[in-house]
Design an enzyme around this catalytic site. Sequence first.
Site, short mmCIF file in Angstrom:
data_model
loop_
_atom_site.label_atom_id
_atom_site.label_comp_id
_atom_site.label_asym_id
_atom_site.label_seq_id
_atom_site.Cartn_x
_atom_site.Cartn_y
_atom_site.Cartn_z
N CYS A 30 0.85 -1.21 0.00
CA CYS A 30 0.00 0.00 0.00
C CYS A 30 0.88 1.26 0.00
O CYS A 30 1.56 1.53 1.00
CB CYS A 30 -0.90 -0.05 1.24
SG CYS A 30 -1.67 1.50 1.70
N CYS A 33 0.48 3.67 2.93
CA CYS A 33 0.98 3.02 4.16
C CYS A 33 2.50 3.18 4.26
O CYS A 33 3.03 3.39 5.35
CB CYS A 33 0.60 1.54 4.18
SG CYS A 33 -1.17 1.23 4.07
#
Length: 116
Positions: A30, A33
């Site tokens: 991600c 992230c």
Amino acid sequence: MSLIHVNDDNFASMVQKGGVTMAEFGAPWCPPCKVLLPILEELSAELGDSVPILTVDVDESPVSAGRFGVMAMPTVIVFHDGEPVEKLVGLRSKAAYAAVLAKAAALSPESPAAAR
């Protein structure tokens, strides 16, 4: 203190029952992230042992992610005395994460983080 990687097996035991804990739900693939993790590392270094910051890989820990309704990544949940009190979905600024931690710490005046 650095980030603490947890999973479905040890998540519940790592959330402090007598204070504030922050948990980041994300995944290694991600992109937001990946941007968030250094921000949380900085916060962890500033707060020391007073506020544990956990990271949860949603692919490896679907039970924990489902329990707290994680539908997008990153999702950061702040716990006070083991109960969720704040949920931030999506990437935010360091100041936003610090603000929700301060708000949660204010619920426990004896917490060292409350003085920050």
